[in-house]
Design a protein around this motif. Structure first.
Motif, mmCIF file in Angstrom:
data_model
loop_
_atom_site.group_PDB
_atom_site.id
_atom_site.type_symbol
_atom_site.label_atom_id
_atom_site.label_comp_id
_atom_site.label_asym_id
_atom_site.label_seq_id
_atom_site.Cartn_x
_atom_site.Cartn_y
_atom_site.Cartn_z
ATOM 1 N N ILE A 11 0.840 -1.207 0.000
ATOM 2 C CA ILE A 11 0.000 0.000 0.000
ATOM 3 C C ILE A 11 0.873 1.255 0.000
ATOM 4 O O ILE A 11 0.426 2.351 -0.349
ATOM 5 C CB ILE A 11 -0.954 -0.011 1.212
ATOM 6 N N HIS A 12 2.118 1.124 0.416
ATOM 7 C CA HIS A 12 3.098 2.222 0.384
ATOM 8 C C HIS A 12 2.685 3.410 1.253
ATOM 9 O O HIS A 12 2.813 4.569 0.846
ATOM 10 C CB HIS A 12 3.338 2.688 -1.060
ATOM 11 N N GLN A 13 2.201 3.099 2.448
ATOM 12 C CA GLN A 13 1.902 4.171 3.401
ATOM 13 C C GLN A 13 2.651 3.952 4.711
ATOM 14 O O GLN A 13 3.509 4.749 5.058
ATOM 15 C CB GLN A 13 0.390 4.288 3.625
ATOM 16 N N ASP A 14 2.348 2.902 5.454
ATOM 17 C CA ASP A 14 3.065 2.628 6.700
ATOM 18 C C ASP A 14 4.396 1.933 6.402
ATOM 19 O O ASP A 14 4.483 1.124 5.469
ATOM 20 C CB ASP A 14 2.222 1.728 7.607
ATOM 21 N N PRO A 15 5.436 2.216 7.209
ATOM 22 C CA PRO A 15 6.755 1.612 6.978
ATOM 23 C C PRO A 15 6.848 0.192 7.524
ATOM 24 O O PRO A 15 7.684 -0.115 8.385
ATOM 25 C CB PRO A 15 7.692 2.572 7.713
ATOM 26 N N VAL A 16 5.996 -0.696 7.042
ATOM 27 C CA VAL A 16 5.980 -2.077 7.512
ATOM 28 C C VAL A 16 6.801 -2.965 6.573
ATOM 29 O O VAL A 16 7.048 -2.602 5.422
ATOM 30 C CB VAL A 16 4.537 -2.608 7.601
ATOM 31 N N LEU A 17 7.186 -4.120 7.085
ATOM 32 C CA LEU A 17 7.861 -5.144 6.283
ATOM 33 C C LEU A 17 6.914 -6.330 6.164
ATOM 34 O O LEU A 17 6.747 -7.095 7.120
ATOM 35 C CB LEU A 17 9.169 -5.566 6.946
ATOM 36 N N THR A 18 6.280 -6.461 5.022
ATOM 37 C CA THR A 18 5.289 -7.528 4.833
ATOM 38 C C THR A 18 5.534 -8.233 3.493
ATOM 39 O O THR A 18 4.673 -8.229 2.619
ATOM 40 C CB THR A 18 3.860 -6.959 4.885
ATOM 41 N N PRO A 19 6.674 -8.877 3.316
ATOM 42 C CA PRO A 19 6.966 -9.508 2.026
ATOM 43 C C PRO A 19 5.985 -10.614 1.642
ATOM 44 O O PRO A 19 5.661 -10.764 0.452
ATOM 45 C CB PRO A 19 8.386 -10.048 2.220
ATOM 46 N N ASN A 20 5.528 -11.381 2.620
ATOM 47 C CA ASN A 20 4.601 -12.470 2.300
ATOM 48 C C ASN A 20 3.226 -11.943 1.894
ATOM 49 O O ASN A 20 2.630 -12.416 0.928
ATOM 50 C CB ASN A 20 4.472 -13.406 3.505
ATOM 51 N N MET A 21 2.755 -10.949 2.624
ATOM 52 C CA MET A 21 1.474 -10.340 2.272
ATOM 53 C C MET A 21 1.553 -9.627 0.927
ATOM 54 O O MET A 21 0.612 -9.677 0.132
ATOM 55 C CB MET A 21 1.036 -9.350 3.356
ATOM 56 N N ASP A 22 2.693 -8.973 0.669
ATOM 57 C CA ASP A 22 2.852 -8.258 -0.601
ATOM 58 C C ASP A 22 2.819 -9.225 -1.777
ATOM 59 O O ASP A 22 2.180 -8.958 -2.804
ATOM 60 C CB ASP A 22 4.163 -7.472 -0.589
ATOM 61 N N GLN A 23 3.510 -10.352 -1.623
ATOM 62 C CA GLN A 23 3.489 -11.348 -2.696
ATOM 63 C C GLN A 23 2.089 -11.922 -2.865
ATOM 64 O O GLN A 23 1.606 -12.096 -3.986
ATOM 65 C CB GLN A 23 4.474 -12.474 -2.398
ATOM 66 N N PHE A 24 1.441 -12.187 -1.741
ATOM 67 C CA PHE A 24 0.072 -12.713 -1.770
ATOM 68 C C PHE A 24 -0.860 -11.725 -2.460
ATOM 69 O O PHE A 24 -1.716 -12.109 -3.261
ATOM 70 C CB PHE A 24 -0.393 -12.994 -0.340
#
Length: 466
Positions: A21-34
């Motif tokens: 979503i490119h708003q919060d500085p989170v690290l979510t590689p699995n969710m991003d790929q999903f």
């Protein structure tokens, strides 16, 4: 062969807290790929951004007030709020449709154990509840759950006896362990399964996150959202933000374990996987914490659906409300949607097809504290006529608030979410406003209130009642 279902949702996880979503500085590689492999619903919102009300809608396909869940299941209220066994829930329909059903994690739909005397040995305290085998489990056969307890690092659960299970590890990790065991046991069975996994993090207490996740965010420089006021931009708030983002990263890792299992065991094509949340988190925006307000950070939730070679990657702009989850899921599983559902199916949108869907949805909140209940009762009034109600569209948020205490005055707002995405400059609507746009929003809101027998008081009605 019937499609399996895995529905995973996190508590207090806002839409903005995904890397893609490119708003919060989170690290979510699995969710991003999903997300890149899923149908992403960009306009999914929590109709009532509070745990119990949204969860009740998720399970029944009905609006919270229609099932009597106008606040959280808790102690201190005159009513013993709970999801009544008489309701037709998604677990019931799945079970009747030949599915093996399972629920793991936070439930928060049963009345507090302190309202009962049947299982004092369970040790349930405060808002927590042991839900025994039977009708209160709403059609879920396998059960590893608890009512409401936020001790993320030392969680407890109940299965089929009042004896607590204490795994001694972070709740989301343990729940994923058990979900994987369940999948291993059922992957070769002829009967399809439906597994719900309810993670409590990133719900507060924010500090209860494993060190291995927090370490990645310890030195993160916080870039404040434009709607976080200066007085909230404190070192303490920076720490809380890092803890929240760390918990989301942990959830991402656990979610990734489940997705990897499906890929390794060639279960992607016959399993519908849904990733969502019950509501968001303000995290300092508008000077507020937590949820239960009408702002984007509170009501906007993630909603991703994936089934390889059936649901094509893409995005949908359809308005997706809390009561819409159950009918959509059942429709995607080719099961009949009960007439009791008040929500609508978005199967067509999930499959990338055209859909004639409503352009707006209902939003609501009711005062739910014992203090407000007492204050209203002293005046011979009901708090259910207060709180706030609203209409959400893709471009606007319209709200009327009566406040959470009797002395609060009514206010009416319109937010242009397209021109003012941070919702900093609402239009304050005067009582005698006759603008067509406002009249249409008022009309839509009244239609929802009539349909739901909602006792919400308009200004004229409030004047007459006082």
């Amino acid at each position: 062969m019937k499609t399996n279902l895995i529905y995973i949702f996190a508590d207090q996880w806002r839409y903005h807290a995904m890397g893609c979503i490119h708003q919060d500085p989170v690290l979510t590689p699995n969710m991003d790929q999903f997300a890149g492999e899923s149908m992403c619903f960009e306009n999914a919102y929590s109709t009532f951004p509070l745990c119990t009300p949204h969860r009740g809608s998720l399970m029944t396909g009905k609006y919270p007030f229609s099932i009597g869940l106008w606040t959280n299941c808790k102690i201190g209220l005159e009513e013993k709020l709970m999801l009544k066994p008489q309701e037709t829930c998604i677990g019931n329909v799945l079970q009747e449709g030949g599915y093996k059903t399972a629920y793991i994690g936070k439930w928060h739909l049963d009345a507090s154990e302190l309202n009962f005397t049947s299982h004092p040995e369970s040790g349930a305290a405060d808002w927590d509840a042991y839900t025994p085998p039977g009708e209160r489990r709403q059609g879920f056969e396998y059960w590893l759950s608890y009512g409401a307890c936020d001790d993320h690092l030392n969680p407890h659960y109940w299965s089929d006896s009042p004896k607590q299970i204490r795994p001694g590890k972070w709740s989301a990790e343990y729940e994923t362990d058990e979900a994987l065991k369940y999948l291993e046991e059922h992957k070769k069975e002829d009967s399809p399964f439906a597994l719900f996994v309810s993670y409590n993090p990133p719900h507060l207490p924010y500090e209860l996150v494993p060190e291995r996740y927090y370490e990645k965010f310890r030195d993160l420089k916080i870039s404040w959202r434009p709607n976080v006021p200066k007085e909230k931009q404190t070192p303490e708030m920076e720490t809380i933000s890092r803890q929240y983002f760390a918990a989301v990263h942990g959830i991402d890792e656990q979610f990734g374990r489940i997705v990897s299992y499906l890929k390794e065991n060639k279960m992607e094509e016959n399993t519908l996987v849904v990733l969502s949340a019950d509501h968001g988190e303000m995290l300092g925006s508008h000077g507020l914490m937590s949820k239960n307000v009408w702002y984007e950070e509170s009501i906007h939730i993630p909603l991703l659906m994936r089934q390889k070679n059936r649901i094509q990657p893409g995005s949908s702009r359809v308005i997706f409300a809390s009561p819409d989850h159950m009918p959509t899921l059942l429709d995607l599983l080719d099961l009949d949607v009960p007439d009791t559902c008040q929500g609508i199916s978005h199967k067509a949108s999930a499959l990338g097809e055209e859909e004639q869907a409503p352009e707006q949805m209902f939003l609501c909140s009711y005062p739910g504290s014992p203090e407000s209940q007492c204050a209203f009762a002293k005046l011979g009034m009901t708090q259910k006529a207060h709180g706030w109600r609203g209409i959400k569209t893709r471009e606007f948020t319209y709200v009327i608030t009566n406040g959470y205490m009797p002395e609060e005055k009514q206010a009416e707002y319109l937010y242009d979410d397209k021109q003012d995405p941070w919702q900093l400059h609402p239009k304050v609507i005067k009582r005698n406003c006759q603008e067509p746009e406002i009249l249409e929003f008022r009309k839509q809101l009244k239609e929802y209130l009539r349909m739901l027998d909602d006792p919400f008081l308009w200004e004229k009605e409030r004047d007459e009642s006082e």
